[in-house]
Design a protein around this motif. Sequence first.
Motif, PDB file in Angstrom:
ATOM      1  N   GLU A  90       0.573  -1.434  -0.010  1.00  0.00           N
ATOM      2  CA  GLU A  90      -0.166   0.032   0.296  1.00  0.00           C
ATOM      3  C   GLU A  90       1.167   1.109   0.338  1.00  0.00           C
ATOM      4  O   GLU A  90       0.486   2.378  -0.816  1.00  0.00           O
ATOM      5  CB  GLU A  90      -0.937  -0.123   0.739  1.00  0.00           C
ATOM      6  N   CYS A  91       1.851   1.144   0.564  1.00  0.00           N
ATOM      7  CA  CYS A  91       2.357   2.467   1.024  1.00  0.00           C
ATOM      8  C   CYS A  91       3.392   2.573  -0.714  1.00  0.00           C
ATOM      9  O   CYS A  91       3.982   4.069  -0.753  1.00  0.00           O
ATOM     10  CB  CYS A  91       3.814   1.932   2.287  1.00  0.00           C
ATOM     11  N   GLN A 104       9.279   7.534   8.405  1.00  0.00           N
ATOM     12  CA  GLN A 104      10.443   6.669   9.723  1.00  0.00           C
ATOM     13  C   GLN A 104      11.057   5.249   8.963  1.00  0.00           C
ATOM     14  O   GLN A 104      11.553   4.842   9.972  1.00  0.00           O
ATOM     15  CB  GLN A 104       9.456   6.829  10.513  1.00  0.00           C
ATOM     16  N   CYS A 105       9.626   4.826   8.087  1.00  0.00           N
ATOM     17  CA  CYS A 105      10.214   3.573   7.903  1.00  0.00           C
ATOM     18  C   CYS A 105      11.669   3.443   7.192  1.00  0.00           C
ATOM     19  O   CYS A 105      12.089   4.067   6.206  1.00  0.00           O
ATOM     20  CB  CYS A 105       9.318   3.439   7.048  1.00  0.00           C
ATOM     21  N   ARG A 110      13.483  -0.577   0.488  1.00  0.00           N
ATOM     22  CA  ARG A 110      13.529  -1.662   0.411  1.00  0.00           C
ATOM     23  C   ARG A 110      13.194  -2.690  -0.043  1.00  0.00           C
ATOM     24  O   ARG A 110      13.166  -3.654  -1.133  1.00  0.00           O
ATOM     25  CB  ARG A 110      14.294  -2.606   1.700  1.00  0.00           C
ATOM     26  N   LEU A 111      11.931  -2.530  -0.085  1.00  0.00           N
ATOM     27  CA  LEU A 111      11.194  -2.904  -1.286  1.00  0.00           C
ATOM     28  C   LEU A 111      10.500  -2.411  -2.388  1.00  0.00           C
ATOM     29  O   LEU A 111      11.120  -3.001  -4.045  1.00  0.00           O
ATOM     30  CB  LEU A 111       8.923  -2.719  -0.340  1.00  0.00           C
ATOM     31  N   ARG A 112      10.894  -0.797  -2.371  1.00  0.00           N
ATOM     32  CA  ARG A 112      10.753  -0.369  -3.384  1.00  0.00           C
ATOM     33  C   ARG A 112      12.251  -1.477  -4.498  1.00  0.00           C
ATOM     34  O   ARG A 112      11.966  -1.423  -5.986  1.00  0.00           O
ATOM     35  CB  ARG A 112      11.195   0.885  -3.625  1.00  0.00           C
ATOM     36  N   GLN A 116      12.171  -2.921  -7.510  1.00  0.00           N
ATOM     37  CA  GLN A 116      12.836  -3.322  -9.017  1.00  0.00           C
ATOM     38  C   GLN A 116      13.539  -4.061  -9.599  1.00  0.00           C
ATOM     39  O   GLN A 116      13.779  -4.326 -10.960  1.00  0.00           O
ATOM     40  CB  GLN A 116      13.469  -1.355  -8.948  1.00  0.00           C
ATOM     41  N   ALA A 117      14.660  -4.538  -8.066  1.00  0.00           N
ATOM     42  CA  ALA A 117      14.797  -6.221  -9.264  1.00  0.00           C
ATOM     43  C   ALA A 117      14.756  -6.408  -9.680  1.00  0.00           C
ATOM     44  O   ALA A 117      15.397  -7.621 -10.072  1.00  0.00           O
ATOM     45  CB  ALA A 117      16.028  -6.159  -7.480  1.00  0.00           C
TER      46      ALA A 117
END
Length: 142
Positions: A90-91, A104-105, A110-112, A116-117
């Motif tokens: 969601e974010c 602050q997360c 890392r998810l982005r 992309q990877a």
Amino acid sequence: MRLTSFTDYGLRLLMRMASAPDRAFSTADFADEFGLSRNHLTKIVQRLAKGGILSTRRGGGGGAVLARAPGDIRLGEIVRLLEEGQALVECLGPDGGGCVIDGQCGLKSRLRRAEQAFIAELDRSTLADIALPERAMLKLRS
């Protein structure tokens, strides 16, 4: 990463089309071969045509054909097109999903990068690499 059924079905029909790149396929052909909803497949074909992956023709002898050679169509391009508007979480969506810990997360970046990877790995392969072999087509027809 989990792909939507929309993307899954789109990849399946493109794998089939790559096995006979000069043949025009109708949504009825795909519905019969894969046992999927013709209406759902129509939406997928429309998205792929709008994105320049397929060309479509109406009328007798019409249907959908690959707009480019299978070796010129990258898997990442297909997934980006079919997953358009589908955030991994969601974010990562356009509005941020109303996340209260944004800023602050340490997870979001890392998810982005992981997403992309994932797409970058898919960009290393083409539709020609995953074309269904003829023996698979015989299985689908029986």
